[in-house]
Design a protein around this motif. Sequence first.
Motif, PDB file in Angstrom:
ATOM      1  N   GLY A   1      -9.441   3.493  -0.158  1.00  0.00           N
ATOM      2  CA  GLY A   1      -9.018   2.120  -0.420  1.00  0.00           C
ATOM      3  C   GLY A   1      -7.587   1.866   0.015  1.00  0.00           C
ATOM      4  N   LEU A   2      -6.840   2.922   0.287  1.00  0.00           N
ATOM      5  CA  LEU A   2      -5.444   2.792   0.693  1.00  0.00           C
ATOM      6  C   LEU A   2      -5.197   3.336   2.092  1.00  0.00           C
ATOM      7  CD1 LEU A   2      -2.427   2.226   0.186  1.00  0.00           C
ATOM      8  CD2 LEU A   2      -2.305   4.461  -0.946  1.00  0.00           C
ATOM      9  N   ALA A   3      -5.711   4.514   2.378  1.00  0.00           N
ATOM     10  CA  ALA A   3      -5.303   5.230   3.591  1.00  0.00           C
ATOM     11  C   ALA A   3      -6.419   5.320   4.616  1.00  0.00           C
ATOM     12  CB  ALA A   3      -4.836   6.631   3.224  1.00  0.00           C
ATOM     13  N   GLY A   4      -6.024   5.192   5.869  1.00  0.00           N
ATOM     14  CA  GLY A   4      -6.938   5.436   6.974  1.00  0.00           C
ATOM     15  C   GLY A   4      -7.004   6.924   7.267  1.00  0.00           C
ATOM     16  N   ARG A   5      -7.404   7.261   8.466  1.00  0.00           N
ATOM     17  CA  ARG A   5      -7.568   8.675   8.840  1.00  0.00           C
ATOM     18  C   ARG A   5      -6.254   9.409   8.964  1.00  0.00           C
ATOM     19  NH1 ARG A   5     -12.561  10.287  11.454  1.00  0.00           N
ATOM     20  NH2 ARG A   5     -11.219  11.845  12.354  1.00  0.00           N
ATOM     21  N   ARG A   6      -5.189   8.686   9.244  1.00  0.00           N
ATOM     22  CA  ARG A   6      -3.888   9.321   9.434  1.00  0.00           C
ATOM     23  C   ARG A   6      -2.857   8.670   8.539  1.00  0.00           C
ATOM     24  NH1 ARG A   6      -3.019  12.434  13.759  1.00  0.00           N
ATOM     25  NH2 ARG A   6      -0.857  11.785  13.915  1.00  0.00           N
ATOM     26  N   VAL A   7      -2.011   9.489   7.954  1.00  0.00           N
ATOM     27  CA  VAL A   7      -0.865   9.034   7.175  1.00  0.00           C
ATOM     28  C   VAL A   7       0.348   9.716   7.798  1.00  0.00           C
ATOM     29  CG1 VAL A   7       0.209   8.952   4.900  1.00  0.00           C
ATOM     30  CG2 VAL A   7      -2.280   8.835   5.096  1.00  0.00           C
ATOM     31  N   GLU A   8       1.307   8.909   8.219  1.00  0.00           N
ATOM     32  CA  GLU A   8       2.441   9.458   8.953  1.00  0.00           C
ATOM     33  C   GLU A   8       3.754   9.138   8.241  1.00  0.00           C
ATOM     34  OE1 GLU A   8       1.754   7.310  12.551  1.00  0.00           O
ATOM     35  OE2 GLU A   8       0.401   8.847  13.340  1.00  0.00           O
ATOM     36  N   PRO A   9       4.661  10.115   8.184  1.00  0.00           N
ATOM     37  CA  PRO A   9       5.970   9.835   7.583  1.00  0.00           C
ATOM     38  C   PRO A   9       6.787   8.924   8.482  1.00  0.00           C
ATOM     39  CG  PRO A   9       5.942  12.054   8.511  1.00  0.00           C
ATOM     40  CD  PRO A   9       4.556  11.497   8.673  1.00  0.00           C
ATOM     41  N   GLU A  10       7.520   8.029   7.858  1.00  0.00           N
ATOM     42  CA  GLU A  10       8.420   7.139   8.590  1.00  0.00           C
ATOM     43  C   GLU A  10       9.604   6.849   7.681  1.00  0.00           C
ATOM     44  OE1 GLU A  10       7.837   2.682   9.805  1.00  0.00           O
ATOM     45  OE2 GLU A  10       6.765   3.960  11.248  1.00  0.00           O
ATOM     46  N   GLY A  11      10.694   7.570   7.890  1.00  0.00           N
ATOM     47  CA  GLY A  11      11.855   7.417   7.015  1.00  0.00           C
ATOM     48  C   GLY A  11      11.525   7.916   5.613  1.00  0.00           C
ATOM     49  N   ASP A  12      11.793   7.070   4.609  1.00  0.00           N
ATOM     50  CA  ASP A  12      11.557   7.481   3.223  1.00  0.00           C
ATOM     51  C   ASP A  12      10.207   6.988   2.693  1.00  0.00           C
ATOM     52  OD1 ASP A  12      12.097   4.802   3.074  1.00  0.00           O
ATOM     53  OD2 ASP A  12      13.490   4.953   1.394  1.00  0.00           O
ATOM     54  N   HIS A  13       9.291   6.623   3.602  1.00  0.00           N
ATOM     55  CA  HIS A  13       7.973   6.171   3.187  1.00  0.00           C
ATOM     56  C   HIS A  13       6.930   6.704   4.170  1.00  0.00           C
ATOM     57  CE1 HIS A  13       9.577   3.022   5.870  1.00  0.00           C
ATOM     58  NE2 HIS A  13       8.348   2.951   6.315  1.00  0.00           N
TER      59      HIS A  13
ATOM     60  N   ARG B   1      -2.144  -2.340   8.523  1.00  0.00           N
ATOM     61  CA  ARG B   1      -1.103  -1.299   8.492  1.00  0.00           C
ATOM     62  C   ARG B   1      -0.211  -1.515   7.269  1.00  0.00           C
ATOM     63  NH1 ARG B   1      -0.145   2.964  11.448  1.00  0.00           N
ATOM     64  NH2 ARG B   1       1.961   3.665  11.891  1.00  0.00           N
ATOM     65  N   VAL B   2      -0.079  -0.482   6.442  1.00  0.00           N
ATOM     66  CA  VAL B   2       0.714  -0.567   5.217  1.00  0.00           C
ATOM     67  C   VAL B   2       1.757   0.547   5.181  1.00  0.00           C
ATOM     68  CG1 VAL B   2      -1.125  -1.674   3.883  1.00  0.00           C
ATOM     69  CG2 VAL B   2      -0.912   0.820   3.841  1.00  0.00           C
ATOM     70  N   ARG B   3       2.815   0.269   4.419  1.00  0.00           N
ATOM     71  CA  ARG B   3       3.846   1.277   4.132  1.00  0.00           C
ATOM     72  C   ARG B   3       3.674   1.675   2.671  1.00  0.00           C
ATOM     73  NH1 ARG B   3       9.587  -1.046   5.495  1.00  0.00           N
ATOM     74  NH2 ARG B   3       9.372  -0.963   3.267  1.00  0.00           N
ATOM     75  N   VAL B   4       3.800   2.972   2.408  1.00  0.00           N
ATOM     76  CA  VAL B   4       3.635   3.485   1.048  1.00  0.00           C
ATOM     77  C   VAL B   4       4.867   4.310   0.692  1.00  0.00           C
ATOM     78  CG1 VAL B   4       2.161   4.830  -0.500  1.00  0.00           C
ATOM     79  CG2 VAL B   4       1.142   3.626   1.460  1.00  0.00           C
ATOM     80  N   ARG B   5       5.446   4.013  -0.464  1.00  0.00           N
ATOM     81  CA  ARG B   5       6.595   4.778  -0.956  1.00  0.00           C
ATOM     82  C   ARG B   5       6.231   5.293  -2.350  1.00  0.00           C
ATOM     83  NH1 ARG B   5      11.238   1.538  -0.243  1.00  0.00           N
ATOM     84  NH2 ARG B   5      11.450   2.590   1.739  1.00  0.00           N
ATOM     85  N   PHE B   6       6.313   6.604  -2.526  1.00  0.00           N
ATOM     86  CA  PHE B   6       5.946   7.251  -3.781  1.00  0.00           C
ATOM     87  C   PHE B   6       7.159   7.525  -4.656  1.00  0.00           C
ATOM     88  CE2 PHE B   6       2.380   8.133  -1.087  1.00  0.00           C
ATOM     89  CZ  PHE B   6       1.303   8.075  -1.949  1.00  0.00           C
ATOM     90  N   ALA B   7       6.921   7.567  -5.970  1.00  0.00           N
ATOM     91  CA  ALA B   7       7.952   8.016  -6.903  1.00  0.00           C
ATOM     92  C   ALA B   7       8.332   9.443  -6.530  1.00  0.00           C
ATOM     93  CB  ALA B   7       7.418   7.976  -8.337  1.00  0.00           C
ATOM     94  N   PRO B   8       9.580   9.828  -6.772  1.00  0.00           N
ATOM     95  CA  PRO B   8       9.968  11.220  -6.498  1.00  0.00           C
ATOM     96  C   PRO B   8       9.110  12.189  -7.309  1.00  0.00           C
ATOM     97  CG  PRO B   8      11.894   9.864  -7.015  1.00  0.00           C
ATOM     98  CD  PRO B   8      10.673   9.033  -7.300  1.00  0.00           C
ATOM     99  N   ARG B   9       8.903  13.388  -6.761  1.00  0.00           N
ATOM    100  CA  ARG B   9       8.144  14.422  -7.496  1.00  0.00           C
ATOM    101  C   ARG B   9       8.787  14.617  -8.852  1.00  0.00           C
ATOM    102  NH1 ARG B   9       4.127  17.150  -5.077  1.00  0.00           N
ATOM    103  NH2 ARG B   9       4.251  18.799  -6.600  1.00  0.00           N
ATOM    104  N   ASN B  10       7.944  14.837  -9.862  1.00  0.00           N
ATOM    105  CA  ASN B  10       8.441  14.955 -11.226  1.00  0.00           C
ATOM    106  C   ASN B  10       7.482  15.794 -12.057  1.00  0.00           C
ATOM    107  OD1 ASN B  10       6.517  12.976 -12.764  1.00  0.00           O
ATOM    108  ND2 ASN B  10       7.099  11.931 -10.865  1.00  0.00           N
ATOM    109  N   ASP B  11       7.933  16.192 -13.241  1.00  0.00           N
ATOM    110  CA  ASP B  11       7.112  17.003 -14.137  1.00  0.00           C
ATOM    111  C   ASP B  11       6.333  16.153 -15.134  1.00  0.00           C
ATOM    112  OD1 ASP B  11       7.979  19.375 -12.964  1.00  0.00           O
ATOM    113  OD2 ASP B  11       9.721  19.499 -14.294  1.00  0.00           O
ATOM    114  N   ALA B  12       6.475  14.834 -15.064  1.00  0.00           N
ATOM    115  CA  ALA B  12       5.824  13.944 -16.029  1.00  0.00           C
ATOM    116  C   ALA B  12       4.468  13.435 -15.544  1.00  0.00           C
ATOM    117  CB  ALA B  12       6.742  12.764 -16.334  1.00  0.00           C
ATOM    118  N   GLY B  13       4.056  13.794 -14.332  1.00  0.00           N
ATOM    119  CA  GLY B  13       2.773  13.345 -13.817  1.00  0.00           C
ATOM    120  C   GLY B  13       2.777  11.925 -13.283  1.00  0.00           C
TER     121      GLY B  13
END
Length: 156
Positions: A44-56, A65-77
Amino acid sequence: MDDSPDPQELGPGSQELRVHIDRPAGEVYDVAADPRNLPRWAAGLAGRRVEPEGDHWVTDSPMGRVRVRFAPRNDAGVLDHDVTLPTGETVHNPLRVHALEGGPGCEVVFTLRGRPGMSADDLARDAEAVAADLAALKALVEGGPAGRPGDAAPRV
């Protein structure tokens, strides 16, 4: 116990979709937190390829075509992510992996929020897509038909 994603109404235009996954929360988090794995479980979000571009990350989604930015890795899930649509609108998507106290596995919870101008049918379609993605994540990390733990992530 029914392990299919369970929608829970939160109020006008919002609902939680959740699924129990019979794997440790840390393992599920590691799979879901790696954007290169999105094509394996988040159709529902990603096609066959997901490519890094800067901080997203960028991908061709069913929405374009969409840009996705994730929360920083964390121990809280916390796996919250912002998706910038082709229109330029950014949608915040709360996603959490919760360890279960005293029990095996974890629960993955996605909060789906309606956007201005969305019809009830649009929201229902989004909920169906999220439920399918959560079911695919469950199958992926539990070793079901969508994949097996340890499978190499596709090269991006």
